[in-house]
Design a protein around this motif. Structure first.
Motif, PDB file in Angstrom:
ATOM      1  N   LEU A  76      31.206  13.950 -31.176  1.00  0.00           N
ATOM      2  CA  LEU A  76      32.206  14.330 -32.178  1.00  0.00           C
ATOM      3  C   LEU A  76      31.855  13.719 -33.534  1.00  0.00           C
ATOM      4  N   LEU A  77      31.430  12.456 -33.535  1.00  0.00           N
ATOM      5  CA  LEU A  77      31.019  11.813 -34.778  1.00  0.00           C
ATOM      6  C   LEU A  77      29.786  12.498 -35.369  1.00  0.00           C
ATOM      7  N   ARG A  78      28.850  12.892 -34.510  1.00  0.00           N
ATOM      8  CA  ARG A  78      27.666  13.595 -35.017  1.00  0.00           C
ATOM      9  C   ARG A  78      28.078  14.893 -35.705  1.00  0.00           C
ATOM     10  N   TRP A  79      29.008  15.613 -35.102  1.00  0.00           N
ATOM     11  CA  TRP A  79      29.490  16.874 -35.682  1.00  0.00           C
ATOM     12  C   TRP A  79      30.182  16.635 -37.024  1.00  0.00           C
ATOM     13  N   ALA A  86      21.898  13.562 -46.126  1.00  0.00           N
ATOM     14  CA  ALA A  86      20.923  14.559 -46.563  1.00  0.00           C
ATOM     15  C   ALA A  86      19.780  14.726 -45.569  1.00  0.00           C
ATOM     16  N   ARG A  87      19.448  13.664 -44.851  1.00  0.00           N
ATOM     17  CA  ARG A  87      18.373  13.703 -43.864  1.00  0.00           C
ATOM     18  C   ARG A  87      18.916  13.365 -42.484  1.00  0.00           C
ATOM     19  N   GLU A  88      18.084  13.588 -41.478  1.00  0.00           N
ATOM     20  CA  GLU A  88      18.513  13.446 -40.084  1.00  0.00           C
ATOM     21  C   GLU A  88      18.502  12.006 -39.578  1.00  0.00           C
ATOM     22  N   PHE A  95      19.394   7.337 -35.817  1.00  0.00           N
ATOM     23  CA  PHE A  95      19.163   5.907 -35.703  1.00  0.00           C
ATOM     24  C   PHE A  95      20.417   5.055 -35.526  1.00  0.00           C
ATOM     25  N   LEU A  96      21.563   5.501 -35.955  1.00  0.00           N
ATOM     26  CA  LEU A  96      22.728   4.615 -36.007  1.00  0.00           C
ATOM     27  C   LEU A  96      23.525   4.646 -34.712  1.00  0.00           C
ATOM     28  N   THR A  97      24.004   3.492 -34.312  1.00  0.00           N
ATOM     29  CA  THR A  97      24.629   3.292 -33.006  1.00  0.00           C
ATOM     30  C   THR A  97      25.817   4.211 -32.723  1.00  0.00           C
ATOM     31  N   ALA A 111      16.294  19.646 -38.624  1.00  0.00           N
ATOM     32  CA  ALA A 111      17.090  20.529 -39.481  1.00  0.00           C
ATOM     33  C   ALA A 111      18.370  19.867 -39.959  1.00  0.00           C
ATOM     34  N   ASN A 112      18.809  18.839 -39.246  1.00  0.00           N
ATOM     35  CA  ASN A 112      20.007  18.086 -39.621  1.00  0.00           C
ATOM     36  C   ASN A 112      21.232  18.997 -39.775  1.00  0.00           C
ATOM     37  N   THR A 113      21.444  19.840 -38.798  1.00  0.00           N
ATOM     38  CA  THR A 113      22.622  20.700 -38.783  1.00  0.00           C
ATOM     39  C   THR A 113      23.629  20.164 -37.783  1.00  0.00           C
ATOM     40  N   ARG A 114      24.888  20.546 -37.976  1.00  0.00           N
ATOM     41  CA  ARG A 114      25.913  20.108 -37.040  1.00  0.00           C
ATOM     42  C   ARG A 114      25.593  20.550 -35.616  1.00  0.00           C
TER      43      ARG A 114
END
Length: 347
Positions: free
Chosen positions: A168-171, A178-180, A185-187, A242-245
């Motif tokens: 959910l946080l990733r979404w 701006a980048r993936e 990397f973050l917990t 691509a760093n998309t939702r």
């Protein structure tokens, strides 16, 4: 990713030998990803995360009967003894080979290595792999307290909630970056893998017979997730780069499912002969130092030859020799007095 084996392990009743084989699969996947830029083999790190959550949660539960001081002191002492000697050795090797540039932000190398790339702080390429170590250490600054103070039935719910919160946080947060790299990397965005391992530990403790009976079907789960990844890779936007939702939400869930499926299969004990091969288990035993030194070895090998295959071959030899020396000279003597992690889980 730091869990390791012990000499004479074959004689230890209840030790889950095939988990060493899975560690070997994880480090080999990571190595081939870096050596040949093979997409998605970075998921070997996810396998390390899930394995870590499984082993360490089981160990923490096994020690809940201790006083809080002894429980926390023992846990963090074991973690420090396991993690920091090889880690400090890596920093020393990095300094000798590439200089002291990393020291400009030395404070970031204490539990914060996963912030370097997202914050665009320059670091030696060979130290980028430390992000995963930071994710685990940040998680385990909190998780031992959770395990100690809540009942096992509540742990089920907490770990399950973490597995829902992370995607959910990733979404929600993907548009903020701006980048993936931050998502990768973050917990908060990767904690679902460790939480999945915790759930597996709880399942192993309470329903071991079911895992042994049906866990082999985890291979099917892993295969289905691999097929899904292959199909999605044909769709624009379904990649971590691509760093998309959609990509950041779904791809990491699928790599986690692959890891969960493989561990369920290993725990079942069925058709796991390949994971028990002595040479493979040895690679698993030294996998922590292999992981730490692998990118350094690839860089050093590239100074010697220009062929990708030759570079990988030389780097593999350097990696195994370095990790073997580290294991026998430093790590194994330091760990010889500790209980074997995989054996503790038989209780």
């Amino acid at each position: 990713m730091e869990a390791t084996g012990r000499q004479g392990e074959a004689c230890q009743p209840g030790r889950i030998l095939q988990l060493d084989g899975l560690r070997a699969a994880a480090i080999l996947a990571v190595f081939f990803h870096h050596a040949f830029t093979i997409k998605l083999l970075w998921m070997g790190v996810d396998l390390f995360f899930v394995l870590s959550g499984f082993l360490i949660t089981g160990i923490l539960i096994a020690h809940k009967k201790d006083s809080l001081g002894r429980y926390l002191g023992g846990f963090y002492k074991r973690r420090a003894r396991r993690i920091y000697p090889p880690y400090v050795l890596l920093l020393a090797v990095t300094t000798l080979l590439f200089g002291t540039s990393w020291m400009r932000h030395a404070y970031m190398y204490v539990f914060l290595m996963n912030f370097l790339h997202p914050l665009r702080i320059l670091e030696p390429y060979t130290l980028v792999i430390l992000w995963s170590l930071a994710v685990e250490e940040q998680f385990y600054l909190v998780w031992p307290f959770v395990v100690y103070f809540v009942r096992e039935v509540q742990l089920w719910w907490i770990a399950s909630v973490l597995m829902v919160v992370a995607p959910l946080l990733r979404w929600l947060c993907t548009p903020l970056f701006a980048r993936e790299w931050a998502i990768h990397f973050l917990t908060p965005f990767r904690m679902d893998c460790v939480a999945a391992g915790a759930l597996l530990a709880l399942l192993w403790r309470s329903h071991r017979a079911l895992v042994q009976q049906f866990g082999a079907y985890g291979l099917g789960l892993a295969a289905a997730a691999v097929i899904a990844l292959g199909l999605l890779s044909r769709i624009r936007g379904y990649s971590t780069a691509a760093n998309t939702r959609a990509g950041n939400t779904v791809i990491y869930e699928l790599t986690m499912l692959i890891s969960v499926g493989l561990i369920l299969w290993a725990l079942s004990g069925r058709w796991v002969g390949i994971l028990k091969l002595a040479r493979l288990r040895y690679i698993g035993r030294i996998s922590y130092s292999m992981y730490l030194i692998s990118t350094t070895a690839l860089v050093v090998a590239s100074w010697m030859v220009h062929s990708i295959v030759a570079t990988a071959a030389i780097a593999a030899a350097i990696t195994v020799v370095y990790a073997s020396v580290s294991w026998y000279v430093m790590e194994k003597p330091l760990l010889s007095r500790e209980p074997d992690e995989a054996s503790v889980l038989r209780a």
